[in-house]
Structures are given as structure tokens and as C-alpha cells.
Enzyme design. Structure first.
Site, short mmCIF file in Angstrom:
data_model
loop_
_atom_site.label_atom_id
_atom_site.label_comp_id
_atom_site.label_asym_id
_atom_site.label_seq_id
_atom_site.Cartn_x
_atom_site.Cartn_y
_atom_site.Cartn_z
N ASP A 53 1.85 -22.66 32.18
CA ASP A 53 1.79 -24.00 31.57
C ASP A 53 1.03 -24.89 32.54
O ASP A 53 1.57 -25.32 33.57
CB ASP A 53 3.22 -24.52 31.35
CG ASP A 53 3.23 -25.89 30.66
OD1 ASP A 53 2.17 -26.52 30.54
OD2 ASP A 53 4.32 -26.32 30.23
N SER A 111 10.45 -31.38 36.84
CA SER A 111 10.84 -31.12 35.44
C SER A 111 12.00 -30.16 35.26
O SER A 111 12.48 -29.96 34.15
CB SER A 111 9.62 -30.59 34.67
OG SER A 111 9.19 -29.37 35.21
N SER A 118 6.62 -23.95 19.73
CA SER A 118 5.72 -23.61 20.84
C SER A 118 6.08 -22.25 21.42
O SER A 118 5.21 -21.41 21.67
CB SER A 118 5.84 -24.64 21.96
OG SER A 118 5.71 -25.92 21.44
N GLU A 158 0.18 -22.44 27.81
CA GLU A 158 0.92 -23.38 26.97
C GLU A 158 0.17 -24.67 26.63
O GLU A 158 0.29 -25.19 25.54
CB GLU A 158 2.22 -23.74 27.73
CG GLU A 158 3.10 -24.79 27.10
CD GLU A 158 3.98 -24.26 25.98
OE1 GLU A 158 3.94 -23.04 25.71
OE2 GLU A 158 4.70 -25.06 25.38
N CYS A 211 6.06 -35.38 21.83
CA CYS A 211 5.86 -36.59 22.63
C CYS A 211 6.34 -37.84 21.87
O CYS A 211 6.79 -38.80 22.49
CB CYS A 211 4.39 -36.74 23.03
SG CYS A 211 3.93 -35.52 24.30
N ASP A 241 4.29 -29.85 19.01
CA ASP A 241 4.83 -30.15 20.34
C ASP A 241 4.12 -31.37 20.93
O ASP A 241 4.76 -32.38 21.27
CB ASP A 241 4.65 -28.87 21.17
CG ASP A 241 4.79 -28.99 22.67
OD1 ASP A 241 4.44 -30.02 23.24
OD2 ASP A 241 5.23 -28.01 23.29
N ASN A 261 -1.74 -23.22 23.17
CA ASN A 261 -1.80 -24.65 22.84
C ASN A 261 -2.46 -24.90 21.50
O ASN A 261 -2.01 -25.76 20.74
CB ASN A 261 -2.57 -25.40 23.93
CG ASN A 261 -2.61 -26.91 23.66
OD1 ASN A 261 -1.58 -27.57 23.73
ND2 ASN A 261 -3.78 -27.42 23.31
N HIS A 285 7.94 -25.57 32.84
CA HIS A 285 9.10 -26.46 33.07
C HIS A 285 10.43 -25.76 32.81
O HIS A 285 10.70 -25.34 31.69
CB HIS A 285 8.99 -27.67 32.14
CG HIS A 285 7.66 -28.34 32.15
ND1 HIS A 285 7.21 -29.06 33.22
CD2 HIS A 285 6.65 -28.38 31.23
CE1 HIS A 285 5.99 -29.53 32.96
NE2 HIS A 285 5.63 -29.13 31.76
#
Ligand code: NAI
Length: 478
Positions: free
Chosen positions: A139, A81, A407, A201, A240, A235, A226, A53
Site C-alpha cells: 500500500d 495508522s 478493496s 492498494e 474518504c 474506498d 487501486n 495500515h
């Protein structure tokens, strides 16, 4: 310096640069890595193709990779994004001007079509002079998939014919690979051979990598970023927790308090989303297939139900599963009038948008970009965010800088690891060692005024760890 790039509007660069400057202040992990490795240039010689993104936070990552010596080409991993001002700022670069860009080739803008999306992904893998990258930063795994499928279909002598069963995205993907092979029949074998590794990611991309490794088809080593604790437990969860509300608010500005919200999936992303919605006073209902996650949700005080049983009473739906066909067209047809339907998982197939569009007599009305009302023949309507694509990036600007610093510090360290240690990694999927995970966390403590307690030598011996860490065994779950 002149180079190719494709962004919406370079004149947005100044606005983007202001945002980058503020983001840098909130990204202590990345800025400390610039300080630590700026002189030694561990990524000198690295040619990184990035598919992630194209946000302000990603811009700080890109400029960190460059500060460590890398050459970079970048595309977004989702059609909605990109923050156009961030893309422009990266192309212009800190020392360039709109008339004389000095930065990094970026191929990304908000609102790409699917063919444009795959063209952009192809662009990052196609370096000047017919060369390719030697590293991928991915990602969701689309750049990695392009190299793998390209090579597989090249070896088979053809791209499999498109069938009606192929999703639209897959048809577009096949068309792109077909075109690249017509232009350059050995392109993907040549590019795959140069790649030293990929750092991935997100949960969905990591899942794809493990599948490739299982069948022995992974073409180069991979680091699963991740599953660094400082990635998925921060993350996915706290990111979120912030950005799900940002997406909902910017899209609809509906009051969340008092509403019934269904969160499908109670993994890391679901935990963050449920906490945010409950924090606003929504009554949260969770759906899960995993008994452990279902029990966790119950222990947190959430009702755990099947979607079929609650679909008619909820006002807000958020899918977080990384799985497909979670909300079907049938579900949507039986929702309350003006229910909001959204997905925050990586791909758009959690919600059956194609099935929704096929309902006879359904009418789609654009309220504003990335917000659509779908009206059923009985007059009821639902509001779908970002056409079912991840709403926190489509309707808002994704996660805030501080959490992305965690991240992306993992991403940077993983890139250094694979690039500087060829031969130490097989064509398998690895996670970063725990001392590096702890290092990433440590880089973020001072900014929050955290004072860490230090173990005494005796205490360290008593619990069987080193005073300097790692402090937990690999199987510890946090
Ligand atoms: P996870 O694996 O921790 O959680 C997914 C949960 O969904 C699991 O607990 C699983 O049991 C559950 N699930 C699977 N099928 C289900 C079904 N049919 N019904 C109900 N529950 C079901 O994965 P994580 O890390 O939470 O990621 C979820 C998705 O979000 C992935 O696609 C990931 O790539 C994406 N992601 C998106 C971010 C964003 O900013 N939008 C950030 C991080 C991850």
C-alpha cells in the site's frame, strides 16, 4: 508455535478480537471468499509480505489470506495508522492466547519512529532462515521500493551517499539498506528472485509501479488493485467521505457547518472529502490542475479557485492530490488564526512540514498525540493533524469495514491470480479483469438488500453483452 513479532501490547488482543468479530460481519466480500476458497486453499505455499495500515479491517484481510492457505508477515505502511489492538489480535490469532500466540507475525504499532518503520518493513521481507516472501501485498509501494532499491544499490556496489537534499525519510531509508547489505551482501537479489508478484492498494503506489514498468525496471508482475472500479470508486471516494470527518472530529471536534473548507484535488478522494464537508454544511472550495476535474467540481456546485487566492479565508484545509508541496510554509503563514491543516493523500509531502518547522520563531505545541498547534511569531496559530500524514488513519481509524471489504476482496483475488498463474503475467502492471470487479460488487449486494435486475437473453443481445456479464466495456468510466 513460536515466532517473532513486534507490537505494542499483546494484552490488547481480546479487545481487538471483539472488533474483528464485528468487522467480519461488515466484510461480506472477504467472508464469502473464505467460504468459496477455504477448501481448495489456492494460496497454499504463498508467503505474503504485507505492508498496509494495520487496522481492524486489515486484520480480517490477513486472516482471510491465512484461511486460503497463505503464510503472512505484516507491517503497517504508515507510522501512525496501526490500531494496536488489531495488531495484537492478529499476533495472538483466533486460537491462541497471550501466553501462546498462534497467529501471524506483525511488526507494527501506532507511533513508530521512521527508523522503526523501515526496520518493520525490512522484517516482513526477512523470513526465518534467511528466506524471503514470494508475494508482496503493498500500500503505497514502500515494500516494493525496498526490494527494488536494495537490488539496484546492491548491483551498484553501494548505497548512494546521503546528501542534505535527501528528505529525512530517504536518509533513514538509505541507512536501512546500507545496514542490510552490510549484514547480507546479496540479500535483495536473492529476495527479488523469489517474488512472483505484488498487488498494490493505492493511487500513489500504483504510480510508482507504472514508473518502474515504463523504464523496464519492474522486477516482477504487478496488479493495480487501486484501479478496480470496486476499489477506487468506493474506498477512495465513499471511504474518504466517511473517514475525513472522523479524522477532523476526533482531532478537533470543530463544527464543520458554516466553515470554509478547501479541498486540494478533486480526484476520487477529493470528491469524497468535498461531499462530506459540504454535507456538514461547510462552504467547500476546490483547487485543481486538471480542467476535467475542475469542471466536475464546478458542476457539483463548488467554487474552484487557486489556493493563493483563498488561503486567508478558509478554516479547514484537506489535501487529496497525491502530489507534493501543495500547501507551502508561506501558505500556512498567511492562514487564518486556528485554521486546521490536514492531508488525506498517501504521503506527508503534500504539506511542507519541514518548511513550517524552519520558520524563525515558530513554536510547536502538542495538543494531544497527532494534533499540534504551530504558533507564528505574530501570535496566530494553525492546527496541523497527524504531522501532515494521512489524517483519516492518523487521527481516526481509517475507512469503515464495509468499504474495505470491497478493496480487500480485490486484494485477495489479485493475490490468488498472481500466485496461481505464474508465467501468465509479464513484469508489467495489470488491472483485474472486469468480471472479477463485478464479482466483488456482487459479493456485497445481499448485505445491503440490493435486488439486481436480470437481463433477458434478448436484452443482453440487444446491448451486446453476456447475460452473466461483464456489462460494460473496459473503457467505461462509471
Ligand atoms: P486521483 O489521481 O484520482 O486524484 C488526485 C487529484 O489531484 C487529481 O484530480 C489531480 O489532477 C489533482 N492534483 C494534482 N496536483 C494538484 C495540485 N497541485 N493542485 C490541485 N490538484 C492537484 O487520486 P486519488 O485516488 O483521489 O488519490 C489521491 C491520494 O490519496 C493518493 O495519494 C492516494 O494514494 C491517496 N489515498 C488515500 C486514502 C486514505 O484513506 N487516506 C484512500 C485512497 C487513496
Amino acid at each position: 508455535m513460536s515466532f517473532d513479532y513486534k507490537v505494542k501490547d499483546l494484552s490488547l488482543a481480546e479487545a481487538g478480537r471483539h472488533q474483528l468479530r464485528l468487522a467480519e460481519h461488515e466484510m461480506p466480500g472477504l467472508m464469502s471468499l473464505r467460504h468459496e476458497y477455504g477448501a481448495s486453499q489456492p494460496l497454499k505455499g504463498a508467503k505474503i509480505a504485507g505492508s498496509l495500515h494495520m487496522t481492524v479491517q486489515t486484520a480480517v484481510l490477513i486472516e482471510t489470506l491465512v484461511a486460503l492457505g497463505a503464510e503472512v508477515r505484516w507491517a503497517s505502511c504508515n507510522i501512525y495508522s496501526t490500531q494496536d489492538e488489531a495488531a495484537a489480535a492478529v499476533v495472538v490469532g483466533p486460537d491462541g492466547t497471550v501466553d501462546n500466540p498462534q497467529g501471524v507475525p506483525v511488526f507494527a504499532w501506532k507511533g513508530e519512529t521512521l527508523p522503526e518503520y523501515w526496520d518493520c518493513t525490512n522484517e516482513i521481507l526477512t523470513w526465518p532462515g534467511g528466506d524471503g516472501p514470494n508475494m508482496i501485498l503493498d500500500d503505497g509501494g514502500d515494500a516494493t521500493m525496498l526490494v527494488h532499491k536494495g537490488k539496484e544499490w546492491e548491483a551498484a556496489g553501494q548505497v548512494p551517499p546521503t546528501t542534505d537534499a535527501d528528505a529525512e525519510e530517504f536518509q533513514v531509508f538509505k541507512a536501512l539498506v546500507r545496514r542490510t547489505l552490510e549484514q547480507d551482501p546479496q540479500k535483495w537479489t536473492r529476495i527479488a528472485a523469489q517474488i512472483k508478484g505484488v498487488t498494490e492498494e493505492t493511487t500513489t503506489g500504483v504510480h510508482r509501479l507504472y514508473e518502474l514498468a515504463k523504464t523496464g525496471d519492474l522486477l516482477f508482475p504487478a496488479i493495480n488493485v487501486n484501479d478496480s472500479v470496486t476499489k477506487s470508486k468506493f474506498d477512495n471516494k465513499y471511504g474518504c467521505r466517511h473517514s475525513v470527518l472522523d479524522g477532523l472530529n476526533r482531532a478537533t471536534d470543530v463544527l464543520v457547518g458554516g466553515k470554509v473548507a478547501v479541498v486540494a484535488g478533486f480526484g476520487d478522494v477529493g470528491k469524497g472529502c468535498a461531499a462530506a464537508l459540504a454535507g456538514q454544511g461547510a462552504r467547500v472550495i476546490v483547487t485543481e490542475i486538471d480542467p476535467i476535474c475542475a469542471l466536475q467540481a464546478a458542476m457539483e456546485g463548488y467554487q474552484v479557485s487557486r489556493l493563493e487566492d483563498v488561503v486567508g479565508i478558509a478554516d479547514i484545509f484537506v489535501t487529496t492530490t497525491g502530489n507534493f508541496n501543495i500547501i507551502t510554509a508561506e501558505h500556512m503563514a498567511s492562514m487564518k488564526n486556528k485554521a486546521i491543516v490536514s492531508n488525506i493523500g498517501h504521503f506527508d509531502n503534500e504539506i511542507d512540514m519541514a518548511g513550517l518547522a524552519r520558520i524563525p520563531g515558530i513554536v510547536k505545541t502538542e495538543i494531544k498525540p497527532q494534533v499540534h498547534e504551530w504558533t507564528f511569531p505574530n501570535g496566530n496559530s494553525i492546527i496541523v493533524l497527524s504531522e501532515g500524514r494521512l489524517m483519516n488513519l492518523g487521527n481516526a481509524t481509517g475507512h469503515p469495514s464495509f468499504v474495505m471489504s470491497n478493496s480487500f476482496a480485490n486484494q485477495t483475488i489479485a493475490q490468488i491470480e498472481l500466485f496461481t498463474k505464474p508465467g501468465e503475467y509479464d513484469n508489467q502492471v495489470y488491472v483485474l479483469p472486469k468480471h472479477l470487479d463485478e464479482k466483488v460488487a456482487r459479493l456485497h449486494l445481499a448485505a445491503l438488500g440490493v435486488e439486481l435486475t436480470e437481463l433477458t437473453k434478448e436484452q443482453a443481445e440487444y446491448i451486446g453483452v453476456d447475460v452473466a456479464g461483464p456489462y460494460k466495456p473496459d473503457h467505461y468510466r462509471y
